[in-house]
Design an enzyme around this catalytic site. Structure first.
Site, mmCIF file in Angstrom:
data_model
loop_
_atom_site.group_PDB
_atom_site.id
_atom_site.type_symbol
_atom_site.label_atom_id
_atom_site.label_comp_id
_atom_site.label_asym_id
_atom_site.label_seq_id
_atom_site.Cartn_x
_atom_site.Cartn_y
_atom_site.Cartn_z
ATOM 1 N N SER A 1 0.841 -1.237 0.131
ATOM 2 C CA SER A 1 0.065 -0.176 -0.001
ATOM 3 C C SER A 1 0.946 1.247 0.079
ATOM 4 O O SER A 1 1.695 1.776 -1.052
ATOM 5 C CB SER A 1 -0.866 -0.113 1.263
ATOM 6 N N ASP B 1 -6.370 -3.920 -1.483
ATOM 7 C CA ASP B 1 -5.289 -3.548 -0.634
ATOM 8 C C ASP B 1 -4.346 -4.677 -0.383
ATOM 9 O O ASP B 1 -4.988 -5.564 0.073
ATOM 10 C CB ASP B 1 -5.603 -2.791 0.521
#
Lengths: 737, 737
Positions: free
Chosen positions: A450, A583
């Site tokens: 991320s 994610d």
């Protein structure tokens, strides 16, 4: 029409009035209407020095401009302000009147009033830009005439914030370089925070953004009074570090004026936090007297050195120690000591440090301020040389020979955590600063999840971490705007801008980079690594038989960098998924274990393919976190069988708490993930470093408050100071061949 | 009262009636009421052979029992069934009548009717147990008299399901060992699935549970027709493997009768799946002709050997190969082949295997059935000896010398997954069977999460895995009853029963066991290991400063075993949390990484304390899973900004999907957790084995269907067969000194 007290007065007045009124009723029958007549008589009474032309302009009775009496006084001035009918027409903003006056009455344009103001000044104060445009048609010295306050019409327009007037004036070739009392018009606009006007000037003449006012030698940025004005200039490319005549940067000024928001904007646009200004003072020296802890923290966090001496040999810490208010002094010194500042006294030749400072020396020192002692290198002690070298470390040494020299591989792992990626940046800056080598060259493998993935790519693309820090501060407001889930447009725009719209993952090969993503078009979801090298082949049987409905992932050579970054950072409920990716934090918010797995598989693959000589053993793993939230007691994570509506409500509440607990548990990058990685590394004999500051408060990954983030970075600095020995050991290991 | 066709008839009747009615109207004035008179005349007409005593009983006119005419016919029998007034009174269930008859009329109790039934038989058929009780007060041969069907009153009561009658009969000392046509009364109750009656007999005479009927030599369990009856007997401690005269167990019978539910109950209570019954047939031989794939799978899963020959040398596989219906035959053979069965032909002395079987041999073989060839050991070939040894493997060899002999440690890790723990059990059974050593002695460390934790404790407490398999099948129905979250009472009762209510973790020291739990009284939650040894001390700084509000966890020596098991298995939404603990699966659904971390820290701690000589290197890690669900494509995991109610609804749906995805991702014990563990082990040179069967369907962790679970275990058996070489390698490594 009006009444007078005495008959004599009435007679005198009658004569006066009848004379004055004559041109009007001779020109137009309308004038004799009671209403107009009332206005006229009122004017005559209130402005006894006005000519009939003034009155004609004021009431807009154009018919009488052909009347000889009116024409004859077209250039007359009244006594009050010394303005001509033309002035009045300009202020009134009546273009037709203006034309009549100039064409038929031959009114002069350059006449100034008592304040030295021309028709242009008046037009600027009016509301009609067309009038200004008409005025400007003919070249006139009035265009750039200064009034008695030294303001040209352009200055005036800037002061009043009349953006359109500025535009017209500039179109009429009004000069930007006429000096007013506060510098050039651009400075005037900045002084009065007239953003539109400043933008207009810069857009008409881009050099104005660098124009320095002759008095202070200050750029428009120095004049910026708030964040918005500063941001406007910086976005248009002004030099954030330009200095005034006294040697101060805009940051010095913002600090002196105690403008925290301005300070943040300047810092995030790359202002040198430890620039030496007047008397060698850094912004931090100046901040010490402002009693603004937030600002002091921001400066230190952005690289201001607490031990830099000014021309008097005083460090910021020393300045703090001299503050008369006891509470403030103590607070500041405590603050500084947490990041390792010593408030040593200045080096004075002949005074040995061993002797130690005494309170009696203070007054002496302050008297000596006026004559800064010349720095005598021979007198500096070892500690000071180290200190100065720390402060004045040169830019990074790019060691391109690293591959040939190093016998072992180094791995850098960066956790996920949204805007808290700033903490990783801060840690990396400390490592780079201490080692003198760019992160890119310190590590052979960089893994990120991320926000950590975005930073891994930034490292790959040789973006400096100080630059990324500014970028993060600037972007958060754009990216985290509105409510969750956020629009992904701004994030994607940002990624494209930073990494290029068409850049592929394999465009840069070193170091090897991997970003984690969660392939969520299947259940159970799978970890996918976005790599800048080909995925290693494994000998394990596939976990699931190949499902032909599932599209294989894009190959590294085809994978767009910005998309990889976006896919790794698609935190559920914060952003919508990027296609089939969620994610990477869902599966590996701390990517260390997966990075080690990947490296092992990569080396196994090499060995199987007969390239065992290329295999390098991993020797150091550095895992950087985005800050630990404080642990808090939790009371309700129960989900029970509801027996009535009230209990049902509690269940929903419990379920929510539970949901948070479950997700937090699973994605906690700092719990067991660290213990596991440490044990793994220790078993194999790999040096493992986990650096993750403890934060005082839980910070959301979409936090936008500058103050909150600065405080988190402050806590990071404190952490770095407290763990300086561990950092030192890490640097030594990283620098070993 | 009634009409007749002819006058003559009327006259005859009148005389008859008047004679019959005399005792009644002489005794009681009520009789002359029209209503009673009507009933009387009806009786006279419908039962011409009844005496007045019969009629008095039927109508309950007690007053006339003192009448001499009534007394005189107190023991008369009517012609229809040959029953006395006493019989009628018993059937009617009128105790007072009974007393009158016996006391005043001297009615005999032992009189039998035409069917050989005594008053006891009649009382059993009536509704009033008190009558039976009155009858039984005096000893009477009628109590155990068999009627013409060979039934005693007790048999009859069992047949009719009259539990209370059974109780009264037994209180009156009725005999349980009178043989009826279906054996003793207990067998009668079983035959007619009269649970209450059977329970009554057993509770009055506990030996009856083992009583064998003389005809078949079958225990009550053999007679059980459904799961409920079988379960009732088994819970009361009957011998699940008792054999009938023919040598068949109850399981043989249940299979022959194609009673799947019964088969499951018997198997889960420990019936030998490969018991040899009549003609040496195992239940599997018998199942082959039943065309019930579920049942065949269940038998094999519970240990039936597919290659066990019966007395004719036929294996179940061969039996299947002889089924005439082609489709069935093919299906069965395919099924058997997936677990490695060969349908070899029987060994006939003089017929070499190389010669090979031909179709023509079949009729010969079936003719020979009647005379099973004696097994001649000298004629057995190597393959057969191996085969027999496999089938007849002795019980486990407990090698208590393991510690002295082994130079390396072995770690066993068991995943979480609720009732799917059955899959782990099945895998462990295969390992134990192949190695001949109990799991407890094969491993030095056992780590488990949730269901895996319970199994780790079962291993520690020397419970056989076959026993645990039965326990799991039996318990699921009790534990997963109602709706989620389930009552935790039954689970806790079960744990206390299995592990003892006061047993402490440290009561048994070897192997070292750790169970994962999630300490959820804090945020972020922490992993807690329940150990049967003291936690290793680490040199790492505590992750969080000690929060005095948080109570420290219980020490191993104080930790109750059942509580540890309960705490590890508190899967959110399935069970309520156990105090501050949530399911260990939240942090480590696959406990391998944490177990390795723990062992490393344990060894480090030993070394630090100067006990480095005690450190044993880990050499084998075996990680067992609870089955892989098939991977399915997912379409909607998006959470987007809703713009209208319909979209809001979609968001909620998306959020639910997403929630499932997130939790599944994080707790997936088979994804990256396995890759990471494998890489870790390979790096350190530890042999890593991950065994986890691919399942055909997603099985919930609270699945209660026997068929679904049997199928999962079947898939496990297929997996074990397909991976037999890997298993073989694992066993060899485990057995190395």
């Amino acid at each position: 029409l009006f009444q007078l007290e005495t008959e004599a007065d009435a007679l005198v007045n009658f004569q006066h009035y009848s004379a004055q009124l004559q041109p009007f009723y001779e020109s137009s029958p309308h004038v004799l209407q009671t209403e107009v007549l009332q206005q006229l008589t009122d004017l005559i009474r209130n402005h006894p020095s006005w000519s009939v032309a003034h009155m004609a302009v004021e009431l807009g009775i154009r018919e009488c401009f052909r009347h000889s009496r009116v024409i004859s006084c077209a250039n007359s001035t009244e006594r009050e302000q010394g303005c001509t009918p033309l002035h009045l027409a300009c202020r009134k903003g009546d273009g037709e009147l203006l034309v009549e006056l100039v064409q038929y009455c031959h009114a002069q344009v350059d006449v100034t009033d008592n304040n030295g103001e021309t028709a242009f000044h008046y037009a600027v104060q009016g509301d009609n830009p067309q009038v200004l445009q008409l005025l400007g048609k003919s070249t006139s010295t009035g265009l750039n005439q200064v009034n008695s306050q030294g303001l040209t019409p352009l200055h005036l327009a800037c002061q009043l914030g009349k953006q359109e007037m500025v535009r017209v004036l500039l179109l009429c070739n009004a000069r930007c370089n006429v000096l007013g009392p506060s510098g050039y018009p651009i400075h005037m606009a900045m002084k009065h925070s007239q953003k539109g006007c400043a933008e207009m000037i810069i857009s008409m003449d881009c050099n104005q953004i660098h124009s320095k006012d002759p008095r202070y030698g200050a750029s428009p940025l120095h004049w910026a009074k708030n964040a918005e004005m500063a941001r406007m200039l910086l976005k248009r490319g002004c030099d954030v570090n330009s200095t005034s005549s006294a040697g101060n940067t805009a940051l010095h000024v913002a600090v002196m004026r105690n403008r925290f928001e301005c300070v943040m904007v300047l810092l995030t646009y790359g202002a040198h936090a430890d620039a030496r200004g007047e008397h060698g003072n850094t912004p931090l020296h100046l901040a010490m007297s402002k009693d603004n802890v937030e600002m002091i923290k921001a400066l230190i966090v952005f690289g201001a050195e607490v031990d830099t001496p000014n021309d008097f040999g005083e460090t910021p810490a020393l300045v703090a120690s001299k503050i008369s208010k006891v509470a403030t002094r103590k607070a500041l010194l405590t603050l500084l000591r947490t990041v390792g500042a010593e408030y040593r006294f200045p080096l004075i030749p002949g005074v040995s440090m061993e002797q130690g400072p005494t309170a009696s020396q203070h007054p002496v020192l302050s008297q000596e301020r006026a004559q800064p002692p010349p720095i005598n290198l021979s007198n500096l002690e070892l500690q000071d040389i180290k200190h100065i070298s720390r402060t004045r470390k040169p830019a990074f040494i790019l060691s391109s020979l690293r591959d040939e020299k190093r016998s072992h591989d180094h791995l850098l792992c960066l956790d996920g955590g949204g805007v808290k990626g700033l903490i990783i940046i801060q840690l990396l800056i400390a490592i780079e600063k201490a080692s003198g080598i760019a992160t890119k060259d310190l590590f052979d493998w960089v893994a990120g999840t991320s926000t950590g993935g975005i930073l891994a790519l930034a490292i790959l693309h040789s973006k400096s971490m100080a630059y990324m820090r500014g970028v993060y501060f600037r972007m958060k407001d754009e990216v985290f705007r509105g409510s969750r889930p956020y629009e992904s447009g701004p994030l994607e725009e940002f990624l494209k801008r930073e990494f290029g719209e068409h850049t592929k993952m394999t465009d840069i090969k070193k170091p090897k980079v991997m970003l984690t993503g969660t392939l969520s078009d299947r259940q159970p979801a799978e970890l996918h690594l976005f790599r800048n090298y080909d995925a290693p082949e494994t000998v394990w049987e596939p976990r699931f038989s190949q499902n032909t409905n599932l599209k294989p992932p894009t190959q590294p050579a085809e994978q767009l960098v910005w998309r990889a970054a976006r896919s790794s950072g698609a935190a559920p409920t914060y952003f919508r998924p990027n296609g089939r990716f969620l994610d990477g934090g869902l599966l590996a918010n701390n990517p260390t274990l997966d990075a080690m797995t990947e490296i092992h598989e990569y080396n196994q693959d090499l060995a199987r393919k007969g390239q065992g000589n290329k295999v390098k053993k991993l020797s150091i793993v550095v895992s950087l976190g985005t800050g630990r939230s404080p642990q808090v007691p939790v009371t309700c994570v129960d989900v029970f069988r509801p027996s009535n509506p009230w209990e049902l409500a509690k269940t929903v509440f419990g379920a929510k708490e539970l949901g948070k607990m479950v997700v937090d548990c699973c994605t906690d990058p700092d719990g067991r993930a660290v213990d596991r990685a440490r044990a793994w590394c220790e078993m194999v004999g790999i040096q493992y470093f986990r650096l993750n500051p403890q934060l005082g408060a839980d910070i959301m990954l979409d936090e936008v408050s500058d103050a909150v983030l600065v405080n988190a970075l402050w806590e990071t600095e404190v952490y770095i100071y407290e763990h300086r020995e561990e950092f030192q050991r890490l640097i030594q290991l990283l620098l070993q061949p």
